[in-house]
Design an enzyme around this catalytic site. Structure first.
Site, short mmCIF file in Angstrom:
data_model
loop_
_atom_site.label_atom_id
_atom_site.label_comp_id
_atom_site.label_asym_id
_atom_site.label_seq_id
_atom_site.Cartn_x
_atom_site.Cartn_y
_atom_site.Cartn_z
N HIS A 30 0.77 -1.16 0.07
CA HIS A 30 -0.04 -0.02 0.18
C HIS A 30 1.00 1.15 -0.04
CE1 HIS A 30 -4.08 -1.70 1.61
NE2 HIS A 30 -3.31 -2.59 0.89
N TYR A 154 -8.46 -8.38 9.93
CA TYR A 154 -7.79 -8.41 8.88
C TYR A 154 -6.09 -8.34 8.76
CZ TYR A 154 -7.87 -8.04 3.50
OH TYR A 154 -7.64 -8.26 2.16
N LYS A 200 -8.41 -13.08 9.38
CA LYS A 200 -8.28 -13.32 7.81
C LYS A 200 -6.72 -12.84 7.33
CE LYS A 200 -9.48 -10.94 3.23
NZ LYS A 200 -10.38 -10.65 2.49
N LYS A 202 -3.98 -11.71 4.70
CA LYS A 202 -3.91 -11.53 3.18
C LYS A 202 -2.63 -12.26 2.78
CE LYS A 202 -5.56 -9.76 1.02
NZ LYS A 202 -6.53 -9.53 -0.04
N ASP A 230 -6.30 -15.45 2.14
CA ASP A 230 -6.47 -14.79 0.63
C ASP A 230 -5.50 -14.48 -0.06
OD1 ASP A 230 -7.48 -13.25 -1.37
OD2 ASP A 230 -8.37 -11.78 -0.18
N PRO A 231 -4.63 -15.24 -0.98
CA PRO A 231 -3.55 -14.71 -1.90
C PRO A 231 -4.24 -14.07 -3.12
CG PRO A 231 -4.30 -17.12 -2.34
CD PRO A 231 -5.25 -16.47 -1.26
N ASN A 232 -5.30 -13.64 -3.15
CA ASN A 232 -5.87 -12.59 -4.33
C ASN A 232 -5.39 -13.68 -5.59
OD1 ASN A 232 -5.26 -10.25 -2.24
ND2 ASN A 232 -7.38 -10.18 -3.49
N GLU A 255 -9.93 -17.99 0.30
CA GLU A 255 -10.43 -16.91 -0.53
C GLU A 255 -9.59 -16.66 -1.61
OE1 GLU A 255 -11.50 -13.55 2.13
OE2 GLU A 255 -11.34 -12.10 0.49
N ASN A 278 -13.84 -12.44 -3.71
CA ASN A 278 -14.46 -11.13 -4.12
C ASN A 278 -13.56 -10.67 -5.60
OD1 ASN A 278 -11.79 -10.76 -1.92
ND2 ASN A 278 -12.06 -9.00 -3.69
N ASP A 302 -18.59 -6.30 -1.86
CA ASP A 302 -18.30 -5.11 -1.75
C ASP A 302 -18.97 -4.25 -2.17
OD1 ASP A 302 -16.93 -2.35 -2.15
OD2 ASP A 302 -14.69 -3.28 -2.42
N HIS A 329 -16.21 -8.20 1.89
CA HIS A 329 -14.96 -8.00 2.12
C HIS A 329 -14.65 -6.54 1.85
CE1 HIS A 329 -12.43 -6.66 -1.80
NE2 HIS A 329 -13.92 -6.48 -1.95
N SER A 330 -13.16 -5.84 2.01
CA SER A 330 -13.25 -4.62 2.01
C SER A 330 -11.92 -4.23 1.40
CB SER A 330 -13.03 -4.05 3.51
OG SER A 330 -12.16 -4.69 4.07
N ASN A 331 -11.81 -3.00 1.21
CA ASN A 331 -10.49 -2.61 0.61
C ASN A 331 -10.33 -1.10 1.43
OD1 ASN A 331 -8.50 -1.97 -1.52
ND2 ASN A 331 -9.98 -3.07 -2.71
N HIS A 358 -11.08 -3.13 6.41
CA HIS A 358 -9.60 -2.55 6.74
C HIS A 358 -9.43 -1.66 7.74
CE1 HIS A 358 -8.61 -4.31 2.97
NE2 HIS A 358 -7.33 -3.61 2.85
N ARG A 413 -3.96 5.10 -6.88
CA ARG A 413 -3.64 3.80 -5.92
C ARG A 413 -2.70 2.91 -6.81
NH1 ARG A 413 -6.49 -0.86 -1.99
NH2 ARG A 413 -4.59 -2.04 -2.04
O1 GKR Z 1 -6.04 -3.93 0.60
O2 GKR Z 1 -4.15 -4.94 -0.30
C1 GKR Z 1 -5.20 -4.74 0.26
C2 GKR Z 1 -6.25 -6.03 -0.20
O3 GKR Z 1 -5.74 -6.90 -0.75
C3 GKR Z 1 -7.54 -5.51 -1.02
O4 GKR Z 1 -7.10 -4.69 -2.19
C4 GKR Z 1 -8.15 -6.57 -1.68
O5 GKR Z 1 -9.39 -5.99 -2.57
O6 GKR Z 1 -9.00 -6.96 0.73
C5 GKR Z 1 -9.25 -7.28 -0.60
C6 GKR Z 1 -9.45 -8.59 -0.80
O7 GKR Z 1 -9.94 -9.25 0.16
O8 GKR Z 1 -9.23 -9.36 -1.77
MG MG Z 2 -10.23 -11.05 -1.03
#
Ligand code: GKR
Ligand code: MG
Length: 434
Positions: A30, A154, A200, A202, A230-232, A255, A278, A302, A329-331, A358, A413
């Protein structure tokens, strides 16, 4: 004409930059400040409603002409917001077909961008409508079915400070978290400060074995507590299955282990660990394929992407119909969005998984008083509207930062750009990363 006092007389948009800690994700880290947009709608009856959404340039480009069209509409005409947003986008050709807005929001279609913008206006209109009627937003949405909404902590891998040379705000004592012990210490702080009972993490930051070790350490430190990773979408199907096999006994769900519906469906077919997303279900159009393939067991809304609070309730109804769970979920977000999430979550039946937020990472806000987590929950307020008020001095200070030329680069961002400050050779890793 009915509802004269509900007619919108003025709309104010205030982009702000909000302090954000150096939280790591698979794309990078971030930035020290994140853009958000504060929306205010004032009515002929003398009330003002507030909303919040993403604040990068692509959102502002749509928000400005939409704001210009609102005076004369009523705050109760929330369906109209969608029509007006379509007109704005078509007439002015304001957005390209697909734009990468970064920060793991990925490539957004013009439609998704529009919905995210509309959400800020929808929340502001519902806040104003609630205030005008003397009703909380949950009552405007049909009434609450719970008095408090549960959130999960989170957890993020995190540096102690932003890379050298970047301004940053006080860290609130979080410190660094770069290994299992650091993650457990962070989780303990979350539990002590806010009473969270589910966690949770990340992921997608370190090789999967290290993240498996972190979840194992959490399971030992917090026996029986719900845990998510949650590894996206950073893992291959095979890696996702390996992680699921190793952590199946302690995970509430995985996730977005793999990216996209086909990969998620393949993982889901070969594990009994529930999958949440998400990323692969972010619009109504994506639902039929994902549900037909059994790709996900939990959809994480979201309310920004989904176009607001009423559409979040529509999503919940569709999920309920297909026996798929729903949560949120959130940002990075401020207290206005936390209040909005809480008000809508209060109205959704069968919300069986804690939402994530967050918000504890945000040391700054624009409200006169911050919403609080008690026992990991946010109480559902019954005061008219969202139950939160803007602090004008705080809004002005965060807007002044947005206006400051020295901060201009942070108006968009870009987690990869933030990572390049520490590691000039960094590029967003190809997917799957592992
Ligand atoms: O804030 O780094 C982050 C999160 O990874 C966010 O960008 C994601 O959109 O939190 C979110 C998620 O659950 O994937
Ligand atoms: Mg996620």
């Amino acid at each position: 004409m009915y509802g004269q006092s509900l007619v919108i007389t003025d709309v104010r948009l205030t982009p702000v930059l909000v302090a954000d800690p150096p939280l790591l994700n698979t794309q990078g880290v971030h930035q020290p400040y994140t853009p958000r947009l504060i929306v205010e709608v004032a009515t002929a009856g003398g009330v003002t409603g507030i909303g919040e959404t993403y604040g990068d340039g692509k959102y502002l480009e749509l928000a400005r002409p939409l704001a210009a069209r609102l005076p004369g509409c009523r705050v109760s005409d929330v369906n109209r917001l969608f029509t007006l947003a379509d007109e704005v986008a078509v007439d002015a050709a304001r957005v390209d077909d697909a734009v990468d807005v970064g920060g793991l929001r990925g490539v957004q279609s013009a439609d998704k961008l529009r919905l995210s913008v509309v959400s800020g206006f929808e929340v502001a209109c519902l806040d104003a409508l609630g205030k005008a009627l003397g009703l909380p937003v949950h009552a405007v949405l049909g009434g609450k079915v719970r008095d408090a909404v549960e959130y999960s902590a989170y957890l993020f891998y995190k540096w102690a400070e932003h890379p050298a040379g970047r301004a940053s705000e006080p860290d609130d004592g979080w410190g660094a978290a770069l290994d299992p012990a650091g993650i457990v210490a962070q989780a303990r702080l979350f539990a002590e400060r806010h009473g969270f009972g589910s966690f949770k993490l990340k992921g997608g930051v370190f090789p999967p074995d290290e993240e498996i070790a972190a979840i194992r350490a959490l399971a030992e430190a917090f026996p029986g507590r719900p845990l998510r990773l949650d590894p996206n979408g950073a893992w291959s199907v095979e890696t996702s299955l390996k992680v699921a096999a190793e952590l199946g006994d302690v995970l509430e769900y995985l996730e977005d282990p793999a990216l996209g519906t086909p990969a998620m469906a393949e993982v889901a077919a070969r594990t009994s660990v529930p999958l949440a997303t998400n990323m692969c279900v972010t619009t109504f159009q994506e639902i039929p394929e994902a549900f037909a393939k059994g790709a996900v067991q939990v959809v994480l809304s979201d309310h920004h992407y989904w176009g607001g609070l009423r559409r979040t309730r529509e999503l919940a109804a569709v999920c309920r119909t297909f026996g798929v769970a729903v949560s949120m979920h959130s940002n990075t977000h401020l207290g206005i969005s936390l209040a909005a999430m809480t008000q809508v979550a209060a109205t959704v039946p069968g919300l069986d998984h804690a939402c994530d937020s967050h918000y504890p990472w945000q040391s700054e806000d624009v409200l006169t008083s911050r919403p609080r987590f008690t026992g990991g929950k946010v109480a559902v307020t019954d005061t008219p509207g969202l139950g939160v008020e803007l602090d004008r001095d705080k809004v002005a200070a965060l807007h002044a930062r947005w206006l400051d030329e020295d901060f201009r680069a942070l108006r968009e961002r870009d987690d990869a750009a933030a990572m390049r400050v520490a590691d000039p050779g960094w590029t967003t890793p190809a997917v799957p990363r592992w």
